[in-house]
Design a protein around this motif. Structure first.
Motif: not given
Length: 254
Positions: A77, A104-105, A9, A73, A204, A75, A29, A209, A107
């Motif tokens: 931004h 994710l997203h 995260g 994983t 976000q 994430w 996260h 999630y 990323a």
């Protein structure tokens, strides 16, 4: 065998944005890690889930830490540029060796994902809290197991084509939005011995999630992305001496 998962995260929006702090007071996260623990336990999958943050990235994503990670994983931004290049290269190298990666997203702009794709990973976007519908287009894929058709995300940032990525090895999900945009929101790639699954829902500013259907996708994805040969060391060309085949008689059997 225990599935070893690291949840990376960026943890920047949660520190500075009151709206994000209200939705994810313990960080995105934490929600992702907790949902993986819950769903994998319910699936009967033995898993260890740890959290890695940008603030401790040199330690949490060190060579030694990644060597003990089956699936990562990711994430990120607002601080993609703060990820050291050597860490990004380290992650990409581990994917080639067999580690799974779930970007994710936002990323899609992360350094490891761009290294593995070899493209800009640009896309169209706008943020007007519109509904997203995540349609399954590969119902037989393990990542789509137990997932409704479609998944409804009441409010979400809008992504749209074109999405500058290589053609996915398989497309699992396609999203549509209220404004008419469509987007390849669930893309599967293989890089070396490793598997990559890009999944876009999860801005976000919205509690995406916390949605059980989204959590189901994430749990399916980490199970699918685990290394196929957990105990097999990476094959390196340097392991074979030069011209090894010239020293012995070679017999061809037809």
């Amino acid at each position: 065998m225990t599935l070893r998962i690291a949840v990376f995260g960026e943890n920047r929006h949660e520190k500075v944005d009151p709206k994000v702090q209200e939705i994810y007071p313990e960080g995105m996260h934490t929600v992702i890690a907790d949902c993986l623990r819950e769903h994998l336990a319910a699936d009967g999958v033995e898993a260890e889930v740890r959290i890695a943050l940008l603030d401790d990235i040199e330690d949490s994503l060190s060579e030694e830490a990644l060597a003990e990670t089956d699936v990562l994983t990711w994430w990120g931004h607002m601080a993609h540029g703060d990820v050291p290049d050597e860490v990004a290269a380290r992650v990409a190298r581990r994917v080639h060796e067999g580690m799974g990666l779930i970007p994710l997203h936002s990323a899609h702009y992360s350094k490891p994902f761009k290294l593995l794709m070899g493209t800009t990973c640009n896309l169209l976007w706008r943020n007007e809290a519109e509904e997203e519908r995540v349609w399954t287009v590969s119902g037989s894929h393990p990542i789509a197991r137990g997932v409704p058709h479609p998944i409804l995300v009441p409010e979400q940032e809008t992504y749209g084509e074109m999405f500058d990525i290589p053609a996915p090895d398989e497309l699992v999900f396609v999203s549509s939005f209220t404004g008419g945009e469509v987007f390849r929101s669930g893309c599967v790639f293989r890089r070396g011995k490793g598997k990559v699954f890009y999944f876009s829902p999860g801005d976000q500013e919205y509690p995406v999630y916390f949605q059980r259907d989204i959590q189901r996708v994430l749990a399916n994805a980490v199970t699918w992305a685990r290394p196929e040969h957990h105990d097999q060391a990476p094959v390196k060309i340097a392991n074979a001496p030069r011209d090894w085949f010239r020293g012995e008689e070679v017999t061809h059997v037809i």
